[in-house]
Structures are given as structure tokens and as C-alpha cells.
Design an enzyme around this catalytic site. Sequence first.
Site, PDB file in Angstrom:
ATOM      1  N   ASN A  30      -5.811 -55.897  14.807  1.00 48.59           N
ATOM      2  CA  ASN A  30      -5.819 -55.014  13.622  1.00 48.59           C
ATOM      3  C   ASN A  30      -4.472 -54.316  13.472  1.00 48.59           C
ATOM      4  O   ASN A  30      -3.722 -54.177  14.441  1.00 48.59           O
ATOM      5  CB  ASN A  30      -6.975 -54.007  13.663  1.00 48.59           C
ATOM      6  N   THR A  45     -12.314 -55.094   9.016  1.00 47.02           N
ATOM      7  CA  THR A  45     -12.959 -55.650  10.214  1.00 47.02           C
ATOM      8  C   THR A  45     -13.475 -57.066   9.929  1.00 47.02           C
ATOM      9  O   THR A  45     -13.851 -57.398   8.798  1.00 47.02           O
ATOM     10  CB  THR A  45     -14.140 -54.744  10.661  1.00 47.02           C
ATOM     11  N   GLY A  46     -13.429 -57.867  10.998  1.00 44.87           N
ATOM     12  CA  GLY A  46     -14.113 -59.158  10.956  1.00 44.87           C
ATOM     13  C   GLY A  46     -13.517 -60.225  10.061  1.00 44.87           C
ATOM     14  O   GLY A  46     -14.242 -61.108   9.611  1.00 44.87           O
ATOM     15  N   GLU A  78     -11.769 -50.801  15.084  1.00 43.99           N
ATOM     16  CA  GLU A  78     -10.954 -50.058  16.061  1.00 43.99           C
ATOM     17  C   GLU A  78     -10.149 -48.948  15.391  1.00 43.99           C
ATOM     18  O   GLU A  78      -9.153 -48.481  15.946  1.00 43.99           O
ATOM     19  CB  GLU A  78      -9.982 -51.019  16.778  1.00 43.99           C
ATOM     20  N   HIS A  97      -2.496 -53.785  16.966  1.00 43.95           N
ATOM     21  CA  HIS A  97      -3.312 -54.159  18.122  1.00 43.95           C
ATOM     22  C   HIS A  97      -3.501 -55.671  18.100  1.00 43.95           C
ATOM     23  O   HIS A  97      -3.862 -56.252  17.067  1.00 43.95           O
ATOM     24  CB  HIS A  97      -4.669 -53.457  18.070  1.00 43.95           C
ATOM     25  N   HIS A  99      -4.115 -59.461  20.886  1.00 41.27           N
ATOM     26  CA  HIS A  99      -4.556 -59.971  22.183  1.00 41.27           C
ATOM     27  C   HIS A  99      -3.603 -61.107  22.617  1.00 41.27           C
ATOM     28  O   HIS A  99      -4.048 -62.245  22.791  1.00 41.27           O
ATOM     29  CB  HIS A  99      -5.978 -60.531  22.102  1.00 41.27           C
ATOM     30  N   HIS A 160      -8.662 -56.367  27.826  1.00 42.93           N
ATOM     31  CA  HIS A 160      -8.846 -56.403  26.371  1.00 42.93           C
ATOM     32  C   HIS A 160      -7.621 -56.942  25.641  1.00 42.93           C
ATOM     33  O   HIS A 160      -7.686 -58.010  25.027  1.00 42.93           O
ATOM     34  CB  HIS A 160      -9.202 -54.975  25.906  1.00 42.93           C
TER      35      HIS A 160
HETATM   36  P1  13P Z   1     -11.566 -55.700  13.825  1.00 38.42           P
HETATM   37  O1  13P Z   1     -11.655 -57.021  13.110  1.00 38.42           O
HETATM   38  O2  13P Z   1     -12.793 -54.838  13.601  1.00 38.42           O
HETATM   39  O3  13P Z   1     -10.310 -54.971  13.497  1.00 38.42           O
HETATM   40  O4  13P Z   1     -11.596 -55.975  15.388  1.00 38.42           O
HETATM   41  C1  13P Z   1     -10.797 -56.961  15.973  1.00 38.42           C
HETATM   42  C2  13P Z   1     -10.470 -56.669  17.401  1.00 38.42           C
HETATM   43  O5  13P Z   1      -9.546 -57.256  17.908  1.00 38.42           O
HETATM   44  C3  13P Z   1     -11.225 -55.672  18.170  1.00 38.42           C
HETATM   45  O6  13P Z   1     -10.615 -55.449  19.396  1.00 38.42           O
END
Ligand code: 13P
Length: 265
Positions: A30, A45-46, A78, A97, A99, A160
Amino acid sequence: MVSEYEIKKQICDIGKRIYDRGMVAANDGNISVKISDNEFLCTPTGVSKGFMTPEYICKVDANGNVIQANGSFKPSSEIKMHMRVYKERPDVKSVVHAHPVFATSFAIAGIPLTQPIMPEAVIALGCVPIAEYGTPTTEEIPNAVSKYLQYYDAVLLENHGALSYSDSLLAAYHKMESLEFYAQLLFYAKQLGGPKELSDAQVKRLYEIRKKFGMTGKHPADLCPNNKDGKASCHNCGSCGTAPKEIDNDLVEEITKKVIASLNK
Ligand code: 13P
């Protein structure tokens, strides 16, 4: 002044970049941007952050409440984590944010990025700590991250991912890219027998260059809360990457009482 629509487009561009570079899978990650003291644009989100258009982007207030959202879009799950960064770091204008594979692997293995191995990472990031694990969407992650906000511009999130923030969207994204590159180099160097670290003197000179350039943001070189007397850098303070020690006032009081009692004997 850059229009709100233009900023939404920039968020989509950065979303595409983090997706195309494999820094997120599926709908992960995000992004947010502060546009005024009480207005923030954020990804919904999502959805895949690689395929967004400006209409996807939501607007929230400083508490994360929706000001504007199209159709069924809702702000990132988040958003509390983003809002905590803005609240505690008024200099921050954007939060990212993701990963990324290598950085997240270090966050999963519980290894903070503290080894000084290349000039750019030392200058841009210093050490990168790991904020203690928290359940996504709850206050646990904002609380865990909070301890590090005054000292670092990037943190790993245990088991995470990673979080970076800066005074512009591009700068926040670049911190994420630098963090991932650093983690990747460290990972490969470990496979090759372990990195040859820069010396204390070399690190000190890089910190001086950072100061000379007047680089913005927080950098543990000047601020490492754990830095011990006589240690030249945040990389050799002995507890780099860990949270600043909290003072146990009850313990201090108990010890003080015992010392006074023994002096009065
Ligand atoms: P969102 O799509 O709600 O932003 O969440 C994605 C995510 O990486 C949560 O850690």
C-alpha cells in the site's frame, strides 16, 4: 502546484513499479501521500497495486476516516500504520509498504540489516531494524513501528515485509528500492562466505558525506538510540537494529532506595 489528480496518477505509477519489480505479490502493498494536514491519498484495499487508475485512489483524514472513495473502493487495511507514521513524523509526506523478497526474507529470519557493506546503503539508510510482529490491520503494527520512527526512515516488519517513508512519494519509494537492493546484496554476499564489512573509519567518512549533503530525514548515524560511548557509528553500537531501551522507572526507584539504605547503614 501539483493537482490532486496528478498525485493520484503518480501513486498509480509507483504502484506499477513496485508490482513490476516483484516487491509485492497479488494485492499486497500500500501507498499513501499527505496532501494537507488533514487530507491523505491512499491506495484501496484488496486490489493489485500494479493495475490501478487514478479513480481507485481514496482520500482519508488524519484518523484514517474516508473523505472520498469511488464505488466499492475502501482505503488500505493498513491505513492505521500509515497514519501513525504521519502523526509521529510531521516531516513525512509519503509512506510505502511492500513485501520485497530479500528484505522480507530478512524480516522472516529475524535478521536486521545492520552490516555496513556498501556506501550507498550506509549513506541512505544506515541500519534498518525489525519492528516486532503485529497482526495486520490492528494497532499492533503501528505500535511496534512507533518505537523506531524517530530514528530510522525504513523498518522491516517481522514476518511480514518492509515500510519506508520520506518527504516525497518518489523518495519514499526510493528508500524501499535501496532497502531491497541492500538486502539482496547482503543475502548474496552471505552465500559467498560472508561480506567484507566497511571499517569504522570508512563508515564514519560516509556519515560525514551524508551530513555535508544535508540529506533530509532521520538517519541512525546521528541518532542511534543505542549508541555507546566511544563507538564511532550506528553500525558498531552493539545493539543496532534493536529498539531504544526503555527506562524502567520502578527498577530505578528500587535500586536508588537500596543504595540510599546501604549508605545509611
Ligand atoms: P491492502 O490491500 O489492504 O492495502 O493490504 C495489502 C497488504 O500488503 C497488507 O499487509
